[in-house]
Design a protein around this motif. Sequence first.
Motif, short mmCIF file in Angstrom:
data_model
loop_
_atom_site.label_atom_id
_atom_site.label_comp_id
_atom_site.label_asym_id
_atom_site.label_seq_id
_atom_site.Cartn_x
_atom_site.Cartn_y
_atom_site.Cartn_z
N ALA A 92 0.83 -1.21 0.00
CA ALA A 92 0.00 0.00 0.00
C ALA A 92 0.86 1.26 0.00
CB ALA A 92 -0.94 -0.01 1.21
N GLU A 93 1.95 1.24 0.77
CA GLU A 93 2.89 2.36 0.76
C GLU A 93 3.47 2.55 -0.63
OE1 GLU A 93 3.61 4.55 2.94
OE2 GLU A 93 3.22 3.78 4.96
N ALA A 94 3.82 1.45 -1.29
CA ALA A 94 4.35 1.53 -2.65
C ALA A 94 3.31 2.10 -3.60
CB ALA A 94 4.80 0.15 -3.11
N ALA A 95 2.04 1.72 -3.39
CA ALA A 95 0.97 2.24 -4.25
C ALA A 95 0.84 3.76 -4.08
CB ALA A 95 -0.35 1.55 -3.90
N LEU A 96 0.98 4.24 -2.86
CA LEU A 96 0.93 5.69 -2.65
C LEU A 96 2.07 6.40 -3.36
CD1 LEU A 96 -0.12 6.17 1.09
CD2 LEU A 96 -1.46 6.60 -0.96
N ARG A 97 3.27 5.81 -3.30
CA ARG A 97 4.41 6.42 -3.99
C ARG A 97 4.19 6.47 -5.49
NH1 ARG A 97 7.25 3.28 -0.12
NH2 ARG A 97 7.70 1.66 -1.65
N LEU A 98 3.38 5.55 -6.00
CA LEU A 98 3.07 5.50 -7.44
C LEU A 98 1.80 6.28 -7.77
CD1 LEU A 98 3.84 1.70 -8.04
CD2 LEU A 98 5.20 3.65 -8.87
N ASN A 99 1.29 7.04 -6.78
CA ASN A 99 0.07 7.83 -6.97
C ASN A 99 -1.14 6.97 -7.31
OD1 ASN A 99 1.30 10.38 -6.47
ND2 ASN A 99 2.16 10.32 -8.55
N ARG A 100 -1.20 5.78 -6.74
CA ARG A 100 -2.34 4.88 -6.94
C ARG A 100 -3.12 4.81 -5.62
NH1 ARG A 100 -1.75 1.69 -11.63
NH2 ARG A 100 -3.08 0.05 -10.74
N ALA A 101 -3.78 5.91 -5.30
CA ALA A 101 -4.46 6.03 -4.02
C ALA A 101 -5.57 4.99 -3.86
CB ALA A 101 -5.03 7.44 -3.86
N ALA A 102 -6.31 4.70 -4.92
CA ALA A 102 -7.41 3.74 -4.83
C ALA A 102 -6.88 2.35 -4.47
CB ALA A 102 -8.19 3.69 -6.14
N THR A 103 -5.76 1.97 -5.08
CA THR A 103 -5.15 0.68 -4.75
C THR A 103 -4.69 0.67 -3.31
OG1 THR A 103 -4.41 0.31 -7.03
CG2 THR A 103 -3.26 -0.92 -5.31
N ALA A 104 -4.10 1.76 -2.85
CA ALA A 104 -3.64 1.86 -1.47
C ALA A 104 -4.81 1.72 -0.49
CB ALA A 104 -2.91 3.17 -1.25
N VAL A 105 -5.92 2.37 -0.79
CA VAL A 105 -7.11 2.28 0.08
C VAL A 105 -7.61 0.84 0.13
CG1 VAL A 105 -9.54 2.91 0.33
CG2 VAL A 105 -7.83 4.67 -0.20
N ASP A 106 -7.69 0.18 -1.01
CA ASP A 106 -8.17 -1.20 -1.06
C ASP A 106 -7.27 -2.13 -0.24
OD1 ASP A 106 -9.81 -3.43 -2.19
OD2 ASP A 106 -7.90 -3.96 -3.12
N LEU A 107 -5.96 -2.00 -0.42
CA LEU A 107 -5.02 -2.85 0.32
C LEU A 107 -5.07 -2.57 1.82
CD1 LEU A 107 -1.98 -2.67 -2.13
CD2 LEU A 107 -3.40 -4.67 -1.67
N ALA A 108 -5.17 -1.30 2.17
CA ALA A 108 -5.22 -0.94 3.59
C ALA A 108 -6.52 -1.43 4.23
CB ALA A 108 -5.08 0.56 3.76
N ARG A 109 -7.61 -1.42 3.50
CA ARG A 109 -8.87 -1.93 4.02
C ARG A 109 -8.76 -3.43 4.30
NH1 ARG A 109 -12.16 1.70 6.37
NH2 ARG A 109 -12.89 3.33 4.96
N ARG A 110 -8.11 -4.16 3.38
CA ARG A 110 -7.93 -5.59 3.61
C ARG A 110 -7.03 -5.83 4.82
NH1 ARG A 110 -6.07 -8.33 -1.80
NH2 ARG A 110 -6.14 -6.35 -2.93
N THR A 111 -6.02 -4.99 4.97
CA THR A 111 -5.13 -5.11 6.12
C THR A 111 -5.88 -4.79 7.40
OG1 THR A 111 -3.22 -4.51 4.77
CG2 THR A 111 -2.99 -4.26 7.13
N GLU A 112 -6.74 -3.77 7.35
CA GLU A 112 -7.51 -3.37 8.52
C GLU A 112 -8.38 -4.52 9.03
OE1 GLU A 112 -10.31 0.43 9.70
OE2 GLU A 112 -10.61 -0.54 7.76
N ALA A 113 -8.92 -5.32 8.11
CA ALA A 113 -9.76 -6.45 8.51
C ALA A 113 -8.97 -7.49 9.31
CB ALA A 113 -10.38 -7.10 7.28
N LEU A 114 -7.66 -7.58 9.03
CA LEU A 114 -6.80 -8.55 9.73
C LEU A 114 -6.26 -7.97 11.03
CD1 LEU A 114 -4.79 -9.79 6.63
CD2 LEU A 114 -6.48 -11.11 7.89
N THR A 115 -6.01 -6.66 11.06
CA THR A 115 -5.42 -6.02 12.24
C THR A 115 -6.22 -4.77 12.58
OG1 THR A 115 -3.88 -4.84 10.78
CG2 THR A 115 -3.10 -6.89 11.78
N PRO A 116 -7.42 -4.94 13.16
CA PRO A 116 -8.32 -3.80 13.35
C PRO A 116 -7.80 -2.74 14.32
CG PRO A 116 -9.15 -5.76 14.47
CD PRO A 116 -8.01 -6.21 13.62
N TRP A 117 -6.78 -3.04 15.13
CA TRP A 117 -6.28 -2.06 16.09
C TRP A 117 -4.95 -1.46 15.66
CZ3 TRP A 117 -10.04 -0.73 19.02
CH2 TRP A 117 -10.99 -1.67 19.43
N CYS A 118 -4.50 -1.76 14.46
CA CYS A 118 -3.20 -1.26 14.00
C CYS A 118 -3.30 0.21 13.59
CB CYS A 118 -2.70 -2.11 12.83
SG CYS A 118 -1.13 -1.54 12.14
#
Length: 240
Positions: free
Chosen positions: A138-164
């Motif tokens: 997701a960090e790499a996606a942000l560096r590539l200006n792919r915000a939508a991809t970063a949001v999608d990946l972070a949402r999937r990560t959030e489901a695994l680590t809801p308190w991170c």
Amino acid sequence: MKGRQLLELLALSHGASVEKETLADQLWNGSPPPRWTPALECHVSVLRRRLAAAGLVGAVVTVSHGYLLDHAVGVDLTRARRELAEARRDPGRAALRPDLWGPPSPGSLLASSTLAPFAGPARAVLAEELAATGLVVAEAALRLNRAATAVDLARRTEALTPWCEQTQQLLLRAMSLQGDRAGALTLFADFRDRLHRDLGVEPGAALYAEYLAVLAQDAPCVAAAPFERRLLHRLLAQTA
């Protein structure tokens, strides 16, 4: 069933040998039968025949007091971990094609061993690796200006680590870059509510700094102002 679990146990040892006693304890949930040695050897024999039929002759090797599996042989969980390792090696490529590396959810792996004692810890390890890799990509996606991809990946990560909080920081940044300033502020408010309600703590300094950075941006349109005023009242009420 036992043959599949035996394959999983050997695959999860990552090429190291596993003692017969350990295999028997795992295969029979801590209560192996009185004559477990010949029973185990029978399962090994059946597994070898099935692997040989698939062209994997000699994949299960007998060693002193146990067995090991050729490193080229894997199961669904070990293949998923290899995909994650490849994504971590080249996160930029993974960000451009997230469909190429995204493994299935941990809960769907080792499906034939749902109740086996080794399955839960193995899936938990994969969930941690999946979450960590999701953040890296997701960090790499942000560096590539792919915000939508970063949001999608972070949402999937959030489901695994809801308190991170690191995941929340990345989501705030990505949603803001995507133009969803109101959504980012709501995300922070909801996360802060959960922290107060369930843990009785405040967000950390880094997450607060990310929130303030979003708040300091110019509102994209006048229509967002009433909503943001209500949101600010909500946040201020929590600190009163």
